[in-house]
Design a protein around this motif. Structure first.
Motif, short mmCIF file in Angstrom:
data_model
loop_
_atom_site.label_atom_id
_atom_site.label_comp_id
_atom_site.label_asym_id
_atom_site.label_seq_id
_atom_site.Cartn_x
_atom_site.Cartn_y
_atom_site.Cartn_z
N THR A 194 -15.18 6.80 6.04
CA THR A 194 -14.16 7.76 5.64
C THR A 194 -14.66 9.17 5.88
N HIS A 203 -7.84 7.18 11.28
CA HIS A 203 -7.68 6.11 10.29
C HIS A 203 -7.04 4.88 10.92
N GLU A 254 -8.96 5.67 5.43
CA GLU A 254 -8.69 6.67 4.41
C GLU A 254 -9.26 6.18 3.08
#
Length: 801
Positions: free
Chosen positions: A315, A329, A219
């Motif tokens: 990401t 994640h 993240e």
């Protein structure tokens, strides 16, 4: 596939855009069709902006086949720019646009490169620096270019390289580019078909071996500027551009016409007295301390944490700054194994920072040594055990790096600093004796200056006549001399030297000429070394230097616009700064020579001093050879005087047969640099030489620590690597020649790079692990077997500190 590359750093440049050339070449090697459209200059921190009301104009850039990213290449021409496109369609040409990264993405997609077919993927980057965390990403021109491509319905990837040194090692950069291409290909191959992802932000740490490190889905860390964290610095606004100056003049005229008070008589500045705010300009000067602190305090799993730990972060994002594919994640992106590597990539598990953690500022400023130190860290410590720091943008070469600027506030973790001597923050070292470890002592002239070393040995031997230094260090005559005409006065107390020179002149029956070697105390790299046997020859050396230095000064006076000189002459390698302190030593004759090889050699021994004071000798020593076969000084004429009647005078000696200084060695392949233990000598002789070197090394460092405390002061929170030079005579006796701080490792050569790598592994093992709070079972990856034996402890000196 057809890949459009853009960035926010502009065309290739060692100072502002050092990475894009490497990435483009690596994509081309993998068979991709690459089109390039870049801003014509630096456009960082501009986000996804367009410049409305401006006509955007292109330039045409023809890149060089290769590119040197090192700062020393900044003045070299690497690629050329033209105002008109090439008529040769086979010539590689990039487009440079005087716009933003987002504009480059638009123009590259819709106005150029149609002949290559539709663009499959847009890659924005590699950015010169990380784009982790929200504070960086929200303003990033690199992400702006990728976002613009995404809203144009194109798959896009924002790629950033997180650097830890501005020394731009081409090997590390090329490794990062190979790794990036693998990541790019994998992301494209498994791009979600449900439109859940519009783009990816990829951050690659520029560390050695990054291709072997994990690539993690992460993240984006949400962080903020601090409450008082203004990004701008106020500067005086009294002088502006022409329009602003004209407006200010008009205001003054209006005030005068209306009868307003004269600011010169009221004490005002003409502006602050009649407006709510003083007139100021504002300069972009963000402070990132709180940004880095947020990464330091964050839990594992975000992009900032991953890069800090040496991992690549990926990401997933939507084109509205939302994070996408959050279920991934913390997982690892499994890359395809390169064809050249048969090993399976390691399985993924997120690593949490252990209790033993430290920061590391590794900025050695030597591209040969820097990656070896980083490699040693990676070999000895797990990735989560330390955090690499970069010098602050305000750092000035040759001045101390303020550790307070780069360390998170209120951090209890220790810091390891390995930098040049001039970059060490000695105030911080003194005030943090338990948490700051540096790679140099502050005071060590007693060893590294030749006249101080001579005094150190004299003081020690005078009180300890049984010391090994008495028989393994030639007694030096140290003297000071400002002008050649005062040489006789300078040698008044040099009794042994004068007596020897007088015997040489007398040439008594059975007397063999005693030769002496002259060394300027402040010089290195073999500068100014001469051989002499009479006072007349010694006087001639100084007369020659003085005459040529005077000529140089006259030349500088006559040509004020000429090249900046060093006050000396290149031919003889002596500069004005050297002309004061000198030492003269009896010349060692006959030196030990190898069977079948008549060249003289000396032994370079690396020594690590730890704390106050443990002394270690690195067993893997080097033998450095002269350029020509050795013959006695009396029969060594210089090439220019061969056959003259003065062939045995000191001024005519060919020094190439006598000097073995490291800087004079060409390469390992020429046989001038060899491993000592590989020399074709009897093993007992080599063992005996090594034993002597260990005894002398331990003794000389103890002598400096105890007898010359004003000039050698070991610190408990420091270690230092020295290069000691020894010469072995024909009888097998090893003589200490000199001690060097910050030795020049590059002369070891690429073929023996592993020897220097092993040295730094050993140095960090004996010098850093204990101080940083680690134990053997905590260290991530063990060094090669026998490391402790390779670092031989030759002396432990208790100085009560």
């Amino acid at each position: 596939m057809h890949i459009l590359v853009t960035n926010d750093d502009g065309p290739p440049s060692p100072t502002s855009s050092p990475y894009v050339h490497s990435l483009v070449r690596e994509l081309q090697k993998r068979g991709h069709t690459v089109s390039v459209c870049l801003p014509h200059t630096q456009r960082s921190w501009i986000g996804k902006a367009h410049m409305i009301g401006k006509t955007v104009k292109p330039l045409y850039y023809r890149p060089s086949e290769t590119f040197d990213p090192s700062p020393s290449a900044a003045s070299q021409t690497q690629g050329t720019t033209y105002t008109r496109p090439s008529k040769n369609r086979k010539e590689e040409e990039w487009i440079l646009v005087d716009g933003t990264p987002a504009s480059c993405a638009q123009i590259g997609l819709h106005h150029f490169f149609q002949e290559k077919g539709p663009v499959d993927l847009v890659v924005s980057g590699p950015n010169y620096g990380r784009n982790t965390t929200a504070v960086f990403a929200l303003s990033s021109g690199t992400l702006g270019g990728a976002l613009e491509a995404a809203v144009c319905r194109k798959k896009s990837i924002a790629l950033s390289y997180a650097f830890f040194s501005r020394n731009h090692d081409p090997i590390i950069i090329d490794g990062a580019s190979r790794h990036s291409v693998r990541v790019i290909e994998k992301l494209y191959a498994q791009w979600p078909t449900d439109k859940s992802v519009d783009l990816y932000s990829v951050n690659v740490p520029l560390v050695e071996g990054v291709e072997e490190h994990k690539t993690l889905w992460t993240e984006m860390l949400q962080n903020y500027w601090s409450d008082s964290g203004t990004c701008f610095e106020e500067v005086e606004g009294s002088v502006g551009d022409e329009d602003e100056e004209e407006e200010r003049i008009r205001e003054a005229e209006e005030e005068a016409a209306s009868g307003a008070p004269d600011p010169k008589t009221t004490g005002g500045d003409g502006e602050a007295g009649n407006s709510w705010y003083p007139h100021r300009h504002f300069k972009w000067a963000p402070r990132f301390t709180d940004v880095y602190k947020s990464v330091e305090e964050s839990p594992p799993g975000n992009d900032g944490w991953a890069v800090k730990e040496g991992f690549t972060s990926v990401t997933p994002m939507k084109a509205n700054f939302w994070l996408a594919a959050t279920h991934l994640h913390g997982e690892e992106l499994k890359l395809d194994v390169p064809e050249s590597k048969g090993a399976t990539m390691s399985m993924s598990t997120l690593s949490y920072r252990p209790k033993q953690h430290f920061y590391a500022l590794i900025a050695y400023e030597d591209p040969y040594v820097q990656p070896l130190i980083l490699s040693a860290l990676q070999k000895l410590f797990s990735p989560e055990a330390y955090t690499l720091l970069s010098p602050p943008p305000s750092a000035v070469p040759g001045e101390p790096v303020s550790l307070c600027e780069i360390l998170p506030s209120n951090s209890a973790s220790p810091i390891l600093q390995i930098t040049p001597y001039e970059a060490i923050d000695w105030d911080y070292v003194a005030t943090h004796p338990d948490t700051c470890l540096v790679n140099s002592y502050m005071l060590r002239k007693a060893l590294i200056r030749k006249h101080y070393l001579s005094a150190t040995v004299d003081h020690w031997v005078a009180k300890r006549p049984e010391s090994v230094l008495k028989t393994h260090v030639k007694r030096s005559e140290a003297f000071e001399l400002d002008y050649a005409e005062f040489l006789d006065d300078a040698l008044v107390e040099a009794f042994d030297l004068r007596a020897s020179l007088e015997r040489n002149v007398a040439r008594e029956q059975g007397h063999e000429t005693e030769w002496w070697i002259l060394k300027p105390s402040m010089s290195d790299r073999g500068q100014g070394i001469r051989l002499f046997s009479t006072m007349e020859e010694l006087q001639g050396i100084f007369d020659e230097w003085e005459e040529e230095l005077s000529d140089d000064e006259e030349d500088e006076d006559r040509d004020a616009d000429g090249d900046e000189g060093n006050g000396g002459d290149e031919k003889h390698g002596i500069t004005t700064s050297h002309l004061r302190h000198f030492v003269a030593q009896p010349y060692v004759h006959q030196p030990l020579l190898l069977p079948g090889d008549g060249r003289k050699f000396h032994i370079r021994t690396y020594v690590a001093c730890v704390g106050s004071l443990d002394v270690y000798v690195y067993r893997q020593m080097l033998a450095l050879f002269a350029g020509k076969p050795y013959v006695a000084p009396t029969s060594t004429p210089s090439p220019s005087t061969t056959g003259s009647s003065h062939a045995n005078s000191g001024e005519d000696i060919d020094l190439e047969a006598h000097l073995t200084n490291t800087c004079l060695q060409r390469s390992v392949t020429d046989g001038t640099v060899r491993r000592f233990w590989d020399l074709p000598l009897d093993s007992k002789l080599k063992d005996g030489v090594f034993a002597q070197i260990c005894d002398v090394t331990g003794e000389v460092f103890e002598a400096a620590a105890r007898a010359m405390q004003m000039h050698f002061r070991p610190l408990p929170n420091a270690f230092e690597v020295y290069g000691l030079d020894f010469l072995v005579d024909a009888h097998g006796t090893a003589y200490l020649l000199e001690v060097n701080a910050f030795p020049d490792f590059r002369q070891t050569g690429d073929e023996l790079r592993s020897l220097v790598a092993g040295l730094w592994e050993g140095v960090l093992r004996v010098g850093a692990i204990g101080f940083l709070g680690f134990k053997g079972d905590v260290v991530g990856q063990e060094a090669d077997g026998g490391e402790e034996q390779r670092m031989v402890c030759v002396r432990r000196v208790d100085l009560g500190r």
